[in-house]
Design a protein around this motif. Structure first.
Motif, PDB file in Angstrom:
ATOM      1  N   PRO A  32      -5.145   1.493   4.397  1.00  0.00           N
ATOM      2  CA  PRO A  32      -4.130   1.003   3.454  1.00  0.00           C
ATOM      3  C   PRO A  32      -4.467  -0.366   2.857  1.00  0.00           C
ATOM      4  N   LEU A  63      -2.492  10.221   4.203  1.00  0.00           N
ATOM      5  CA  LEU A  63      -1.661   9.704   3.113  1.00  0.00           C
ATOM      6  C   LEU A  63      -0.380  10.503   3.019  1.00  0.00           C
ATOM      7  N   ASP A  95      -6.596   0.079  -0.064  1.00  0.00           N
ATOM      8  CA  ASP A  95      -5.829   0.598  -1.211  1.00  0.00           C
ATOM      9  C   ASP A  95      -5.324  -0.534  -2.096  1.00  0.00           C
ATOM     10  N   ALA A 141       1.685   0.968   6.738  1.00  0.00           N
ATOM     11  CA  ALA A 141       1.352   0.462   5.405  1.00  0.00           C
ATOM     12  C   ALA A 141       0.853  -0.966   5.569  1.00  0.00           C
ATOM     13  N   TYR A 151       1.070   5.770   5.058  1.00  0.00           N
ATOM     14  CA  TYR A 151       0.201   6.684   5.782  1.00  0.00           C
ATOM     15  C   TYR A 151       0.879   7.090   7.085  1.00  0.00           C
ATOM     16  N   SER A 155       0.835  -1.199   0.000  1.00  0.00           N
ATOM     17  CA  SER A 155       0.000   0.000   0.000  1.00  0.00           C
ATOM     18  C   SER A 155       0.872   1.253   0.000  1.00  0.00           C
ATOM     19  N   PRO A 156       0.240   2.400  -0.230  1.00  0.00           N
ATOM     20  CA  PRO A 156       0.950   3.654   0.024  1.00  0.00           C
ATOM     21  C   PRO A 156       1.246   3.770   1.523  1.00  0.00           C
ATOM     22  N   ALA A 199       1.969  10.789   0.333  1.00  0.00           N
ATOM     23  CA  ALA A 199       2.306  10.549  -1.077  1.00  0.00           C
ATOM     24  C   ALA A 199       3.767  10.868  -1.373  1.00  0.00           C
ATOM     25  N   ALA A 239       7.762   6.689  -0.384  1.00  0.00           N
ATOM     26  CA  ALA A 239       7.568   5.448  -1.142  1.00  0.00           C
ATOM     27  C   ALA A 239       8.233   4.285  -0.415  1.00  0.00           C
TER      28      ALA A 239
END
Length: 165
Positions: free
Chosen positions: A124, A157, A127, A53, A37, A34-35, A159, A162
């Protein structure tokens, strides 16, 4: 085949690096990540915010105990110290669910306790699996919809971060 959902989190030290350590440790079985958070601490709130995540992993040779041991090995590599329940940690790897199996063994509770009330896991997870179902509790989307606005607002989130570089 055994597919598991793992929740990973960190609120001490280089939080993103610890999450990446977990991703690298499951890279050979990783289906989805997931992204990232950022979330308020859950349980004991007087501690730094977490990065969280969810990972979906799959290995035909693994069972719930295998996923638990592998997660604990990664926590050890991250220098995790267990001195207070729900306290701060370098890395936390929770086995959320494994192929719909339930377990009431005190060392491996499945699904992971508290998941229905934790937006930090549900958001997540959705997602990476919008059709996710928590065994014994129902669709994750319905569980999330039942949570308070405050509990979901505390999940932000990131973003800009990564898990895989």
């Amino acid at each position: 085949m055994t597919r598991a959902v793992l929740s990973i989190g960190s609120n001490l030290g280089d939080r993103l690096s610890f999450l990446r350590l977990a991703v690298a440790g499951f890279a050979d079985v990783l289906v989805a990540a997931s992204p990232v958070y950022e979330t308020k601490a859950w349980g004991v709130e007087d501690q730094p915010d977490f990065l969280n995540a969810v990972l979906v992993v799959d290995d035909p040779a693994a069972d719930g105990w295998s996923w638990l041991r592998r997660g604990q090995e990664l926590e050890e590599r991250a220098g995790r110290v267990r001195d207070r329940r729900w306290g701060p940690r370098t890395l936390d790897v929770d086995v959320v669910t494994v192929d719909g199996v339930t377990s009431d063994h005190p060392d491996l509770l499945l699904p992971h306790p508290g998941t229905p009330e934790r937006a930090t896991v549900l958001i997540p997870w959705l997602d990476v699996d919008p059709a996710a179902v928590l065994p014994g509790h129902g669709p994750a989307a319905e569980l999330l919809a039942a949570l308070s606005e405050k509990s979901t607002a505390d999940v932000r989130l990131r973003a800009d971060l990564a898990l895989q570089s």
